[in-house]
Write a protein that holds these residues in place. Structure first.
Motif, short mmCIF file in Angstrom:
data_model
loop_
_atom_site.label_atom_id
_atom_site.label_comp_id
_atom_site.label_asym_id
_atom_site.label_seq_id
_atom_site.Cartn_x
_atom_site.Cartn_y
_atom_site.Cartn_z
N ARG A 165 0.80 -1.22 0.00
CA ARG A 165 0.00 0.00 0.00
C ARG A 165 0.83 1.28 0.00
N GLN A 166 2.13 1.14 -0.18
CA GLN A 166 2.97 2.33 -0.30
C GLN A 166 4.16 2.01 -1.18
N HIS A 167 4.72 3.04 -1.75
CA HIS A 167 5.84 2.87 -2.67
C HIS A 167 6.99 3.76 -2.23
N SER A 168 8.18 3.47 -2.75
CA SER A 168 9.39 4.18 -2.32
C SER A 168 9.96 5.00 -3.47
N ARG A 169 10.60 6.09 -3.11
CA ARG A 169 11.30 6.94 -4.07
C ARG A 169 12.66 7.31 -3.48
N TYR A 170 13.70 7.12 -4.28
CA TYR A 170 15.06 7.35 -3.80
C TYR A 170 15.33 8.83 -3.61
N ILE A 171 16.00 9.17 -2.52
CA ILE A 171 16.38 10.55 -2.21
C ILE A 171 17.87 10.72 -2.53
N LYS A 321 7.09 0.44 -8.10
CA LYS A 321 7.56 -0.65 -7.25
C LYS A 321 8.40 -1.57 -8.12
N LEU A 322 9.01 -2.56 -7.50
CA LEU A 322 9.77 -3.52 -8.28
C LEU A 322 8.88 -4.22 -9.29
N SER A 323 7.62 -4.45 -8.94
CA SER A 323 6.70 -5.10 -9.87
C SER A 323 6.47 -4.26 -11.11
N THR A 324 6.59 -2.95 -11.00
CA THR A 324 6.43 -2.07 -12.17
C THR A 324 7.54 -2.33 -13.18
N VAL A 325 8.78 -2.41 -12.70
CA VAL A 325 9.90 -2.69 -13.61
C VAL A 325 9.81 -4.11 -14.14
N GLN A 326 9.43 -5.06 -13.29
CA GLN A 326 9.27 -6.44 -13.74
C GLN A 326 8.26 -6.54 -14.87
N ALA A 327 7.12 -5.89 -14.70
CA ALA A 327 6.08 -5.93 -15.72
C ALA A 327 6.55 -5.31 -17.02
N GLY A 328 7.23 -4.16 -16.94
CA GLY A 328 7.72 -3.52 -18.15
C GLY A 328 8.74 -4.37 -18.89
N LEU A 329 9.65 -4.99 -18.14
CA LEU A 329 10.66 -5.83 -18.78
C LEU A 329 10.01 -7.04 -19.46
N LEU A 330 9.02 -7.64 -18.84
CA LEU A 330 8.36 -8.79 -19.46
C LEU A 330 7.60 -8.37 -20.71
N GLU A 352 14.55 5.71 -9.82
CA GLU A 352 13.70 6.19 -8.73
C GLU A 352 13.62 5.17 -7.61
N LEU A 353 13.70 3.89 -7.96
CA LEU A 353 13.67 2.82 -6.97
C LEU A 353 15.06 2.50 -6.41
N GLY A 354 16.08 3.18 -6.92
CA GLY A 354 17.43 2.93 -6.44
C GLY A 354 18.06 1.66 -6.98
N LEU A 355 17.59 1.18 -8.13
CA LEU A 355 18.15 -0.04 -8.69
C LEU A 355 19.57 0.14 -9.21
N HIS A 356 20.00 1.38 -9.38
CA HIS A 356 21.35 1.63 -9.87
C HIS A 356 22.37 1.63 -8.74
N LEU A 357 21.93 1.40 -7.52
CA LEU A 357 22.80 1.47 -6.35
C LEU A 357 23.23 0.08 -5.89
N ASP A 358 24.25 0.06 -5.07
CA ASP A 358 24.71 -1.20 -4.47
C ASP A 358 23.88 -1.47 -3.22
N CYS A 359 23.04 -2.49 -3.28
CA CYS A 359 22.14 -2.80 -2.17
C CYS A 359 22.68 -3.91 -1.28
#
Length: 722
Positions: A165-171, A321-330, A352-359
């Protein structure tokens, strides 16, 4: 049509955990639609008691009523357990919501006695496909108010990119949220700090996200209805299609957390992203006829699914969300998909989701770290290969890419909330391992391909070669050498499991797209060299050897395509494969157009005719090859305008000297025969030309040339600078 959900779990279902103050989300019962709304205005317990006092002790608060959850208030507490957990108001001012019910054609459809169970265990696995993973009755879309009593739902609230019910945005560091000011905030045990604009979620000492409620985004309340619509379009074949997806697509493109997804689906959780579900169904439809359960039935309307998926995806981008990128890639893996704009949007969402960062050291579940890395690298490959096939600038730069190399740990799925796991058969383990290696090797190859693009196809590189004038080929060869060495080493170190001669045991194999991408990378490199060649300004021997190396690459690539088997052609192909097949033909047309003599031009003309025939025959099993055939025809039409080239005899006659045997230091003369391939022995190096410049042949991989031709492929490296 049944509307009741009848799930036949493949493993013992965990005992539901009752509500407790420490872990209230165990009893949380999500239901679609507006019931999923969570207030985005956190309120402390110091608020006045007027809005929080119950007039009837048994009456649930407004938020629990919307969730269809039990409302529990401990002695002395002002807020109920769930409202205190979500840091929201606990009010009792709204009237009961009217019930929403789906119109049914038969009043008996809700009866459990009418639920039709179809066991797929008794069915033999489809030809060339492993054992099914989802064993369930095909569910009808659940009514909007259907309570899911006893359903075990994992704690996705601990994740960063998969909360319901909530989403994240990288600062970022240069944003108005200064890192020093953020450090002054008080963070709780979940590393969260609430303030007026949302909730800060700190993942380590340096990176922070802001969590925002989904309810404040457009059309969020309609998401449940959209998911129901998707399920209706594939009913009653949803589980069978998901089986197909996880057996054909997932092993070599593992961007879904498989075990978590399957268990959520089996246990009745229907809070999935509509665009993600539609994307999985759409891809699985390509293998509809391979499943004996599906083949006799009418195939669902893929066009309607695509329309819903794309519209749902555009709305989901407002709450990424991660599901947004997953859906687009598929959706971009569809054979007919070709969307540069969607790729660029996904890159932006990933940032925006911070996927370019080292997690690697983030305070998120271990399995989510692996999932984020897999999605990040899949996004990287999507951007880089889109850049190549479209000839446009990449949107991901190495200076801002901190994702660590993928490893075996990133594919593990333990700790997702479901402790019981099915035992995998030996063949299934082997296929999963092969798929993981394939995915990792494709990442490594893409990094080399990206270096090729950065070295030869950026605007800066193009200007450098233009400024070099007649020395452009010399400059290109100098820059090509280190890239070519990396490419050759990559191929030499390929694990045996992902080589083309690896035994497939009669199953579908996606190895073809990896090796095709390798040839596309080599062709992209040699293409730039051929474009720079000019017979009038280069010494004949260097000119001949550069073209001969390019010819060897073309022959190897065409022979690779000629040797593809049905288990390769009918498997999952990466989205760029359609263009990579085309690039082979484009390269052949380029060599034809730039051939210095008619005999050489006739050779390429013959090979291109053979290549077109191979593609047209193969397209019976892989329809996307029709595009490569049409592009070959377009190139052939352009070549009709090519002026007739002089023969070798005419060139010798015009020179006014009789043909002489070549000197030993100059190698063989550039004579081509369309019935015999020009050979280059492994390790051959070009001698120094009179100009003093040193040339060598390009590297090759160990694919032989045409069966029966008796020729060998070239192997070597670019020469050191003279």
């Amino acid at each position: 049509m049944t509307t009741a959900v009848a799930i036949q779990p493949a493993m013992p279902r965990p005992t539901p955990v009752p509500i407790a103050a420490a872990r209230p989300k165990k009893q949380q019962k999500p239901s679609p639609g507006k019931e999923n709304v969570v207030s985005g205005k956190p309120v402390s317990s110091s608020l006045g008691p007027v809005a929080n006092i119950r007039t009837r002790r048994e009456r649930p608060c407004d938020a629990c009523r919307r969730r269809k959850s039990r409302c529990v208030i401990h002695e002395g507490a002002v807020l109920c357990v769930l409202c205190e957990f979500h840091k929201q108001e606990c009010t009792f001012v709204q009237s009961p919501l009217p019930r929403k019910r789906k119109v049914v054609d038969d009043g008996k459809k809700d009866s459990p006695n009418n639920q039709k169970k179809r066991s797929v265990d008794a069915e033999p696995p489809p030809l060339a496909l492993p054992t099914p993973t989802i064993t369930a009755t095909a569910p009808s879309p659940p009514p909007a108010q259907l309570p899911l009593a006893g359903v075990h739902i994992p704690h996705l609230g601990e994740t960063l990119g998969l909360q319901r019910r909530q989403h994240s945005r990288y600062i970022g560091l240069s944003s108005p949220f200064d890192s020093l000011l953020i450090g002054l905030s008080h963070f709780d045990t979940r590393n969260e700090s609430t303030f007026d604009l949302g909730t800060l979620r700190r993942v380590n000492d340096h990176e922070c996200f802001i969590m925002l409620p989904d309810e404040n985004t457009q059309d969020y309340a309609d998401e449940a209805d959209t998911l129901n619509h998707v399920e209706q379009l594939v009913h009653p074949h949803g589980p069978a299609l998901l089986d197909l997806y996880f057996r054909v697509v997932h092993p070599s493109f593992p961007i879904i957390q498989k075990h978590l997804f399957v268990e959520r689906y089996r246990n009745g959780d229907r809070t999935f992203s509509p665009s993600l579900m539609a994307g999985m169904y759409i891809l699985a439809l390509n293998w509809w006829s391979f499943d004996p359960r599906l083949a006799p039935h009418h195939k669902p309307d893929a066009a309607r699914l695509e329309a819903i998926a794309m519209s749902s995806l555009s709305r989901a981008m407002e709450r990424p969300k991660l599901s947004t990128v997953q859906a687009g890639l598929l959706l971009l893996q569809r054979p007919e998909a070709d969307s540069w704009s969607l790729t660029t949007q996904l890159v932006a969402i990933g940032q925006e989701l911070g996927l370019h960062l080292d997690c690697s050291g983030w305070s998120i579940p271990l399995w989510e770290r692996g999932l984020r890395k897999r999605i990040a690298w899949a996004l990287y490959m999507q951007d880089k290969w889109s850049s190549l096939i479209h000839g446009r600038p990449s949107h991901i730069f190495s200076a801002n890419w901190a994702v660590q190399p993928i490893n075996d740990e990133d594919f593990k799925e333990e700790g997702d909330g479901y402790d019981t796991r099915p035992d995998e058969a030996e063949e299934e383990k082997e296929e999963n391992e092969r798929g993981q290696i394939l995915f990792a090797q494709m990442i490594g190859l893409t990094q080399i391909m990206a270096e090729v693009m950065d070295t030869f196809y950026t605007q800066v590189a193009i200007q450098d070669f233009a400024n070099a004038g007649k020395k452009s080929t010399e400059l290109i060869l100098a820059r090509a050498k280190p890239v070519q060495i990396k490419l050759r080493h990559w191929h030499e170190k390929l694990p045996p499991m992902v080589k083309m001669n690896a035994h497939t045991k009669g199953k579908l194999s996606s190895l073809g797209y990896l090796h095709l991408a390798y040839f596309a990378t080599e062709i992209t490199l040699h293409r730039r060299i051929v474009q720079s060649l000019d017979a009038s300004s280069h010494d004949p021997y260097g000119f001949f050897m550069c073209r001969n190396a390019a010819k060897t690459r073309l022959i190897s690539a065409m022979d690779f395509v000629n040797r593809l088997k049905p288990e390769h052609l009918q498997a999952f192909w990466y989205f760029a494969s359609k263009i990579n097949f085309t690039l082979i033909g484009t390269f052949g047309s380029l060599l034809w157009a730039t051939a210095p003599a008619q005999e050489e031009a006739d050779f390429y003309k013959t090979r291109l005719r053979e290549y077109r025939w191979t593609l047209s025959v193969s397209s019976k099993r892989a329809e996307f090859l029709d595009y490569a055939v049409s592009m070959l025809d377009a190139s052939r039409a352009m070549l009709n305008n090519l002026a007739e080239k002089p023969s070798l005899a005419q060139q010798v006659s015009n020179a006014g000297v009789p043909p002489a045997a070549p000197r030993s230091t100059m190698g063989p003369p550039p004579i081509y025969n369309q019935n015999q391939d020009v050979q280059m022995q492994e390790g051959d190096e070009l001698k120094r030309s009179p100009s003093g410049q040193s040339f060598e042949g390009f590297g090759s991989e160990p694919f032989t040339s045409r069966p029966g031709s008796g020729s060998q492929t070239a192997e070597g490296s670019l020469a050191d600078d003279a």
